[in-house]
Write a protein that holds these residues in place. Structure first.
Motif: not given
Length: 587
Positions: A7, A16, A18-19, A30, A32-33, A301, A310, A326
């Motif tokens: 994470e 970044r 995430r999952s 992935w 991501a952000y 979350e 997710d 997010l």
């Protein structure tokens, strides 16, 4: 769900992770952000299996970059959008649009065949995406239900251009894989012929077949090579009677030239879509997976609704998109996206009094005329100043050359001719594996190959020829190629004339011309030189091939060098004559 360490993982200082959305043999996708633009994205990371060689790793990286190059030139609502290609520790990461969706393969698996209207919507969207790709000179090469994304809001997008290529590129394959998925591959591609946009028409027809029948046109769970054999030599499966059956049959024509063009495909689908309900893919088709994702949501979350990315990896191997709020994205109210009415003074701006008149360009000679001086006097003064300036500059140049013990005159043309001499090609010893289908180590070989050429391996099933393994070494620009084709157990059921006839048959009239043939003195075989033409919307490409075909035991080996026809004069000496003597079967 991602672990705590995952994470906090950031790629290229801004993405970044995430999952995991999905993971396969080629890599991991992935959710991501983007912390720079504050938006959710999908990031595709290369996955290197244990024990992978350096050459195979390079092939996987190249496939990832090929996908990025393919979709970078496309801007279409039915194609996943490319945002960026980032580098982290030397590895490429492809950053793309994140679409909350399921693949068509998942929908068919979970809910069975689509309705006529749903299938028509898929056909129209994929046809539109392929039309944009073909207009850009891109052939997708792997159109199948797993590469069609369907979102709950009705958006349908084509993804995974990983083995797509521009029409000017040389054929390339993934190691150990064919050019596409066996159950959806076009017959001409499976048999090793030139890949054209018509191959995507077959893929579209096969995808629609699966959509209305609930299963692929060919067995996807059996031996892939056996499936390819059925594609090449078997009868084309017919869909059940229905409104889309004639369209599917017209797309899945064995001969590429007989397939229905994309414009006509969309024209035939329009009457069905005109009468279709407004909502074609209801929420019930996405409810099961959404429930799974809610159960998998991390308790940390706190978003108003669970992020759609997710779920467990097996529920979505494709790209998904806007995951909503997010939960751990940075809260930056100042970055609202609105522009200030007055941004204030520029930090490096000049004082206001210096902005009244533009400055002269650096190096400009400025001679202001005093008040009262005549125009003629000013012109004479300026001319005299220029002459003095040039004289001073030349005198300074001569003085510098004399002091430095260098000749005043410029160097002669002969002095620099050696700088443009081409560097000699550097060759390196490479090993290839062209073993038979069952994995018996009977096709290992070594050969000298120009340094930097990339190896690709595929299985082939050609017209009137048994299965074979093809190993290609391709130059960095894709214009030159060394090919090693191994036919195990070719003899005594076949002879070399059969190979030559099949080679000529693999091309349409006017696209193949045998220039010369000669029998080998030291073994059963022959050398050949022939020219081929690859036709595509962007223009025709003429290539020349020098080949040696010979018998070794019960196997047939064909070793060839292919170059653009304009290079054939030098390629024989510089490549073919240099490479062929080094070829040796070692296993």
């Amino acid at each position: 769900m991602a672990s705590s360490s995952e994470e906090t993982r950031v790629v290229a200082g801004r993405y970044r992770l995430r999952s995991v959305l999905g993971s396969g043999s080629m890599g991991t996708v992935w959710s991501a952000y983007d912390e720079f633009l504050h938006r959710p994205v999908a990031v595709k990371e290369i996955l290197l299996p244990p024990g992978v060689t350096a050459g195979q790793a390079d092939e996987l990286r190249e496939r990832t970059l090929r996908e990025a190059r393919a979709i970078a030139v496309l801007s279409h609502p039915n194609v996943i959008t490319l945002h960026d290609v980032a580098r982290q520790d030397g590895e490429p990461f492809v950053v793309m649009e994140l679409l909350p969706s399921h693949s068509l393969a998942e929908l068919i698996r979970d809910h069975g065949p689509l309705s006529v209207e749903q299938a028509a919507a898929v056909g129209d969207a994929v046809a539109a995406a392929l039309g944009a790709a073909h207009n850009a000179g891109i052939t997708h090469r792997d159109v199948k239900p797993g590469n069609v994304l369907v979102a709950e809001d009705g958006r349908i997008k084509l993804t995974d251009f990983g083995i797509a290529r521009n029409v000017s590129d040389a054929s390339m394959t993934r190691t150990g894989m064919t050019l596409g998925s066996p159950a959806y591959i076009a017959p001409e591609v499976a048999s090793g012929k030139a890949v054209t946009p018509a191959a995507d028409l077959w893929g579209l027809g096969a995808t629609l077949f699966c959509a209305v029948e609930g299963h692929p046109p060919y067995d996807a769970d059996g031996d892939p090579l056996e499936t390819i054999g059925k594609v090449v030599k078997g009868e084309v499966p017919r869909p059940s009677p229905g409104p889309l059956a004639p369209l599917i049959t017209a797309l899945m024509a064995k001969e590429p030239r007989d397939r229905l063009p994309l414009a006509q495909v969309r024209r035939r689908l329009y009457p069905i879509l005109e009468k279709a309900p407004r909502v074609l893919f209801g929420p019930e088709m996405f409810a099961a997976a959404s429930g799974q994702r809610e159960e998998a949501t991390d308790t940390r979350e706190i978003s108003a609704r669970p992020a759609v990315d997710d779920g467990p990896a097996e529920t979505s191997g494709e790209l998904a998109a806007d995951p909503g709020p997010l939960p751990f994205g940075p809260s930056r109210p100042e970055a609202s996206g609105e522009l200030a009415a007055d941004p204030g003074p520029l930090p490096f701006g000049r004082p206001a009094d210096t902005l009244a008149a533009p400055r002269p360009a650096v190096g400009t000679l400025v001679t202001p005329a005093p008040v009262g001086r005549s125009t003629a006097a000013t012109v004479v003064l300026v001319a005299a100043s220029i002459v003095l300036f040039l004289a001073a500059a030349f005198g300074g140049f001569v003085a510098a050359r004399v002091i430095g013990a260098q000749p005043v005159a410029p160097p002669s043309r002969e002095d620099t001719s050696g700088l443009s001499a081409p560097q000699p090609t550097v060759f390196e010893r490479r090993t290839g594996e062209a073993s038979s289908v069952k994995g018996v180590q009977d096709g290992t070989f070594t050969v000298d190959v120009p340094s930097g050429w990339t190896r690709f391996t595929s299985s082939q099933a050609g017209d009137d020829l048994p299965l074979s393994t093809l190993v290609q070494f391709v130059s960095a620009d894709g214009s030159q190629m060394l090919a090693v084709n191994h036919f195990p157990k070719y003899f005594p059921g076949n002879d070399i004339d059969d190979y030559v006839k099949a080679l000529e048959k693999s091309r349409s009239s006017g696209e193949f011309r045998m220039v010369s043939q000669a029998k080998l003195a030291e073994q059963d075989g022959r050398t050949m030189m022939y020219r081929t033409i690859d036709r595509a919307p962007a223009g025709s490409v003429s290539r020349t091939t020098y080949a040696k075909v010979f018998k070794q035991g019960t196997s047939l080996w064909a070793v060839s060098v292919t170059v653009p026809t304009e290079q054939e004069g030098t390629a024989k000496t510089a490549l073919y004559d240099r490479i062929l003597p080094t070829f040796q079967v070692t296993g």
